[in-house]
Write a protein that holds these residues in place. Structure first.
Motif, PDB file in Angstrom:
ATOM      1  N   ALA A  38     100.498 -23.919 -86.152  1.00 34.85           N
ATOM      2  CA  ALA A  38     100.844 -23.345 -87.456  1.00 34.85           C
ATOM      3  C   ALA A  38      99.811 -22.307 -87.889  1.00 34.85           C
ATOM      4  N   ALA A  39      98.526 -22.591 -87.671  1.00 33.76           N
ATOM      5  CA  ALA A  39      97.477 -21.637 -88.038  1.00 33.76           C
ATOM      6  C   ALA A  39      97.596 -20.368 -87.210  1.00 33.76           C
ATOM      7  N   ALA A  40      97.959 -20.514 -85.934  1.00 30.17           N
ATOM      8  CA  ALA A  40      98.102 -19.341 -85.067  1.00 30.17           C
ATOM      9  C   ALA A  40      99.175 -18.398 -85.581  1.00 30.17           C
ATOM     10  N   PRO A  48      93.955 -15.629 -87.971  1.00 30.67           N
ATOM     11  CA  PRO A  48      93.752 -16.526 -89.113  1.00 30.67           C
ATOM     12  C   PRO A  48      92.285 -16.578 -89.487  1.00 30.67           C
ATOM     13  N   GLU A  49      92.008 -17.087 -90.657  1.00 35.15           N
ATOM     14  CA  GLU A  49      90.625 -17.321 -91.055  1.00 35.15           C
ATOM     15  C   GLU A  49      89.926 -18.117 -89.952  1.00 35.15           C
ATOM     16  N   PRO A  50      88.650 -17.836 -89.672  1.00 36.37           N
ATOM     17  CA  PRO A  50      87.984 -18.511 -88.551  1.00 36.37           C
ATOM     18  C   PRO A  50      88.121 -20.034 -88.600  1.00 36.37           C
ATOM     19  N   ILE A  51      88.602 -20.581 -87.496  1.00 35.88           N
ATOM     20  CA  ILE A  51      88.780 -22.029 -87.389  1.00 35.88           C
ATOM     21  C   ILE A  51      88.050 -22.578 -86.170  1.00 35.88           C
ATOM     22  N   PRO A 114      92.021 -10.917 -78.450  1.00 36.78           N
ATOM     23  CA  PRO A 114      93.248 -10.361 -79.041  1.00 36.78           C
ATOM     24  C   PRO A 114      93.938 -11.395 -79.933  1.00 36.78           C
ATOM     25  N   ALA A 115      94.350 -10.970 -81.104  1.00 38.43           N
ATOM     26  CA  ALA A 115      94.998 -11.894 -82.032  1.00 38.43           C
ATOM     27  C   ALA A 115      96.248 -12.519 -81.422  1.00 38.43           C
ATOM     28  N   ALA A 117      96.782 -13.563 -78.577  1.00 38.90           N
ATOM     29  CA  ALA A 117      96.554 -14.563 -77.534  1.00 38.90           C
ATOM     30  C   ALA A 117      96.633 -15.995 -78.055  1.00 38.90           C
ATOM     31  N   LEU A 118      96.443 -16.182 -79.362  1.00 38.63           N
ATOM     32  CA  LEU A 118      96.316 -17.545 -79.877  1.00 38.63           C
ATOM     33  C   LEU A 118      97.644 -18.297 -79.899  1.00 38.63           C
ATOM     34  N   VAL A 119      98.733 -17.633 -80.240  1.00 37.28           N
ATOM     35  CA  VAL A 119     100.015 -18.342 -80.336  1.00 37.28           C
ATOM     36  C   VAL A 119     100.420 -18.953 -78.993  1.00 37.28           C
ATOM     37  N   PRO A 120     100.467 -18.177 -77.900  1.00 37.62           N
ATOM     38  CA  PRO A 120     100.859 -18.816 -76.632  1.00 37.62           C
ATOM     39  C   PRO A 120      99.857 -19.863 -76.155  1.00 37.62           C
ATOM     40  N   ALA A 121      98.560 -19.653 -76.449  1.00 41.19           N
ATOM     41  CA  ALA A 121      97.558 -20.648 -76.056  1.00 41.19           C
ATOM     42  C   ALA A 121      97.765 -21.955 -76.812  1.00 41.19           C
TER      43      ALA A 121
END
Length: 230
Positions: A38-40, A48-51, A114-115, A117-121
């Motif tokens: 969800a954050a991704a 997103p804000e650093p997590i 890259p922004a 990259a987070l969703v698929p990861a």
């Protein structure tokens, strides 16, 4: 519980009370995989804000959980429960695969990554984790039952003694976050009162500070994403 309803942390009513500590860890892992996904997505393609600090706390707990299984729990079950050795073959390679998936999430959260990259990861990690936990529970809960309550609880205490301080300081508030109150009460009753108090106060406040950036993006705990039909 019926024969058609196997033991699962997703259905706590199927589990005896002394399994609930183990079950709450699995529930917390699935919950946080959903939070990560969800954050991704929360920034619509941006970052997103650093997590990163929150993610490192989660990874520390998962790494300890898996190492304690590989080094203590699985060998003990192989010795004590003859049927476990063959059943445990279904788990071979799962922890290594999850390590790679968590490495990919960590790289996607690193500064300058890259922004996109987070969703698929996050999705890959969440899918692997959910599949692994479901497979593991089908194998280990019957083995735990064969151990008997007292032997199981002694083994659980042995596992907890292997947790490094950073994990012990995170574990109680992490397990109890948004958990079923009846399970929380049951597990809390097994924790020494001074440790229980520390978990409800100092450690919980520290945990909530780590979680705050995630909650600002995700709101309430999101439900698990349904599996796609194949």
């Amino acid at each position: 519980m019926t024969a058609a309803e196997p033991m699962s942390s997703e259905r706590l009513v199927t589990l005896p009370g002394h399994f609930h500590g183990f079950a709450l860890m699995h529930i917390a892992m699935r919950r946080d995989a959903a939070r990560l996904a969800a954050a991704a997505r929360s920034a619509n393609g941006g970052r997103p804000e650093p997590i990163g600090a929150w993610w490192r706390g989660l990874r520390d707990v998962i790494d300890w959980h898996h190492h304690s299984e590989d080094e203590i729990l699985w060998p003990e079950l192989r010795r004590a429960v003859p049927s476990f050795a063959a059943a445990a073959a279904a788990l071979d390679g799962d922890h290594a695969g999850l390590d790679k998936a968590m490495d990919t999430v960590g790289a996607a959260l690193a500064p300058g990554a890259p922004a996109a990259a987070l969703v698929p990861a996050a999705d890959a990690f969440g899918g692997l984790l959910r599949d692994h936990l479901a497979t593991e529970e089908r194998v280990v809960f019957p083995a735990f039952t064969e151990l008997g309550e007292q032997r199981y609880l002694a083994l659980e205490r042995r596992l907890l003694r292997t947790a490094p301080p950073r994990v012990l300081g995170h574990l109680q508030p992490w397990m109890f976050d948004a958990a079923d109150p009846r399970s929380v009460a049951h597990v809390a009753a097994t924790i020494p009162p001074p440790v229980r108090l520390l978990g409800r106060t100092v450690l919980r406040r520290r945990y909530e500070r780590l979680l705050a950036p995630v909650v600002r993006h995700t709101g309430p705990v999101p439900p698990p994403r349904p599996k796609e039909k194949r």
